[in-house]
Design an enzyme around this catalytic site. Structure first.
Site, mmCIF file in Angstrom:
data_model
loop_
_atom_site.group_PDB
_atom_site.id
_atom_site.type_symbol
_atom_site.label_atom_id
_atom_site.label_comp_id
_atom_site.label_asym_id
_atom_site.label_seq_id
_atom_site.Cartn_x
_atom_site.Cartn_y
_atom_site.Cartn_z
ATOM 1 N N ASN A 1 27.201 45.477 31.979
ATOM 2 C CA ASN A 1 28.530 45.521 31.352
ATOM 3 C C ASN A 1 28.422 45.814 29.860
ATOM 4 O OD1 ASN A 1 31.402 45.196 31.632
ATOM 5 N ND2 ASN A 1 31.199 43.331 30.403
ATOM 6 N N ALA B 1 38.137 42.375 38.417
ATOM 7 C CA ALA B 1 37.790 43.116 39.636
ATOM 8 C C ALA B 1 36.324 42.875 40.004
ATOM 9 C CB ALA B 1 38.050 44.598 39.439
ATOM 10 N N ASP C 1 41.336 40.671 47.561
ATOM 11 C CA ASP C 1 40.627 41.796 46.930
ATOM 12 C C ASP C 1 39.216 41.971 47.506
ATOM 13 O OD1 ASP C 1 42.747 42.552 45.340
ATOM 14 O OD2 ASP C 1 42.130 41.306 43.645
ATOM 15 N N LYS D 1 48.197 37.085 38.360
ATOM 16 C CA LYS D 1 47.336 36.547 39.426
ATOM 17 C C LYS D 1 46.782 35.148 39.124
ATOM 18 C CE LYS D 1 45.742 40.961 41.355
ATOM 19 N NZ LYS D 1 44.540 41.725 41.789
HETATM 20 P P1 ATR Z 1 39.901 44.275 35.737
HETATM 21 O O1 ATR Z 1 40.678 43.010 35.983
HETATM 22 O O2 ATR Z 1 40.526 45.495 36.351
HETATM 23 O O3 ATR Z 1 38.462 44.122 36.118
HETATM 24 P P2 ATR Z 1 39.267 43.840 32.983
HETATM 25 O O4 ATR Z 1 39.125 42.391 33.277
HETATM 26 O O5 ATR Z 1 39.971 44.268 31.746
HETATM 27 O O6 ATR Z 1 40.001 44.571 34.167
HETATM 28 O O7 ATR Z 1 37.782 44.484 33.008
HETATM 29 C C1 ATR Z 1 37.549 45.814 32.709
HETATM 30 C C2 ATR Z 1 36.061 46.106 32.811
HETATM 31 O O8 ATR Z 1 35.863 47.456 32.384
HETATM 32 C C3 ATR Z 1 35.206 45.240 31.896
HETATM 33 O O9 ATR Z 1 33.933 45.085 32.486
HETATM 34 C C4 ATR Z 1 35.121 46.099 30.634
HETATM 35 O O10 ATR Z 1 34.005 45.839 29.841
HETATM 36 P P3 ATR Z 1 34.033 44.681 28.718
HETATM 37 O O11 ATR Z 1 33.747 43.387 29.423
HETATM 38 O O12 ATR Z 1 32.975 45.069 27.763
HETATM 39 O O13 ATR Z 1 35.414 44.720 28.099
HETATM 40 C C5 ATR Z 1 34.992 47.469 31.255
HETATM 41 N N1 ATR Z 1 35.409 48.519 30.327
HETATM 42 C C6 ATR Z 1 36.666 48.845 29.967
HETATM 43 N N2 ATR Z 1 36.665 49.869 29.095
HETATM 44 C C7 ATR Z 1 35.356 50.181 28.874
HETATM 45 C C8 ATR Z 1 34.684 51.149 28.068
HETATM 46 N N3 ATR Z 1 35.367 52.011 27.289
HETATM 47 N N4 ATR Z 1 33.339 51.185 28.108
HETATM 48 C C9 ATR Z 1 32.631 50.346 28.880
HETATM 49 N N5 ATR Z 1 33.209 49.400 29.680
HETATM 50 C C10 ATR Z 1 34.551 49.319 29.664
#
Ligand code: ATR
Length: 288
Positions: A162, A142, A112, A76
């Site tokens: 977050n 997202a 989106d 993207k």
């Molecule tokens: P997307 O593009 O789908 O948003 P991403 O950019 O990888 O995917 O973001 C994933 C989100 O889920 C992030 O906010 C991530 O938190 P971090 O910024 O701390 O990485 C969150 N996330 C993923 N796994 C997590 C977990 N086990 N516990 C808490 N937050 C999680």
């Protein structure tokens, strides 16, 4: 040599979704349903394109026989950089999920945020009346689209929680007022003021850890939305329903984000119907 066939002699418009991997994409099912139900002689195909080949592929989209494309992970941001013209949502998110060619120029949009809003408007009409506070869990790609959507509807405060504080701080800095970062420990207070709560993290998704939060502090008129759609009904949505709150599940955003692209390529605005929703739900259930 291109793995994609040249345009058929009939000139039937062809569109594809470009990803790596892409086999899991439900976009062919969604657009295929609309093409058939609207009687349009077009096609919507999968295009598995590796990151190293993506720029050449997109620059030669027409030569590959396509009038446009959707773009999914991990392309993207690259798609945004390749476009000659980008619409405001794509500019804001620095990411493109919908491509088309106009007067020889590669154009891009990001649908989106529109998809998220379409789902809320359909499943929780009036959710934004009087604006107020929104609470967003997550700060990834997202979350950016969701914050943009909430901001566009005039939410007066958008609170971000977050795991990694720095990611939330970066997002808040990029968007400015009304986005604020909230510590995880202050989540109950943030919830008490929220009229909309949105999970944009991958927590609760099949194969991922659960999203373990207590919804008790949310006011009774709050709307709870989860962008996760596998499973179709996440634990968050179940808990919100059990509390009698209005809910918007992730499949709505998946379906609604497809609408602007279809309209752009095939010149008819399609509807997100109960029949389409059942079709995609059945496909998700069949995948196990
Ligand atoms: P997307 O593009 O789908 O948003 P991403 O950019 O990888 O995917 O973001 C994933 C989100 O889920 C992030 O906010 C991530 O938190 P971090 O910024 O701390 O990485 C969150 N996330 C993923 N796994 C997590 C977990 N086990 N516990 C808490 N937050 C999680």
């Amino acid at each position: 040599m291109s793995p994609f066939a040249p345009p058929p002699a009939s000139g039937k418009p062809r569109v594809c979704v470009i990803g790596w991997p892409v086999a899991h994409s439900r976009s062919p099912l969604i657009h295929g349903f609309w093409l058939k139900s609207l009687g349009i002689a077009g096609s919507y195909e999968l295009a598995a394109v590796a990151p190293t080949e993506f720029p050449d592929f997109v620059r030669a989209l027409e030569d590959h026989g396509f009038i446009g494309a959707n773009v999914t992970l991990p392309h993207k941001q690259t798609a945004f950089a390749l476009c000659d013209v980008t619409l405001p949502a794509a500019e804001r998110l620095k990411a493109v999920n919908t491509l088309w060619i106009e007067a020889g120029k590669l154009c891009g949009d990001n649908t989106d945020a529109a998809g998220f809003l379409g789902a809320l408007d359909q499943d929780a009409p009036g959710w934004d009346a009087g604006a107020g506070t929104a609470l967003v869990l997550g700060a990834g790609g997202a979350a950016r689209a969701i914050v943009h959507a909430l901001q566009s509807r005039g939410m007066t405060r958008i609170l971000l929680v977050n795991r990694t504080l720095a990611h939330a701080a970066k997002l808040a800095a990029d968007f400015g007022v009304p986005v604020e970062v909230v510590d995880y420990g202050d989540l109950p207070d943030a919830m008490a003021s929220a009229r909309v709560l949105v999970n944009t993290t991958s927590l609760g998704m099949k194969g991922q850890p659960p999203l373990a939060i207590d919804l008790a502090p949310l006011p009774p008129q709050a709307v709870v939305s989860d962008i996760v759609y596998v499973p179709l009904e996440t634990e968050l949505i179940k808990a919100a329903k059990a509390r009698g709150l209005k809910t918007v599940s992730g499949i709505g955003m998946l379906l609604h984000q497809a609408v602007p692209g279809f309209e752009r390529w095939f010149c008819i605005r399609p509807c997100v119907t109960a029949e389409l929703c059942r079709l995609v739900e059945a496909d998700i259930l069949a995948a196990g």
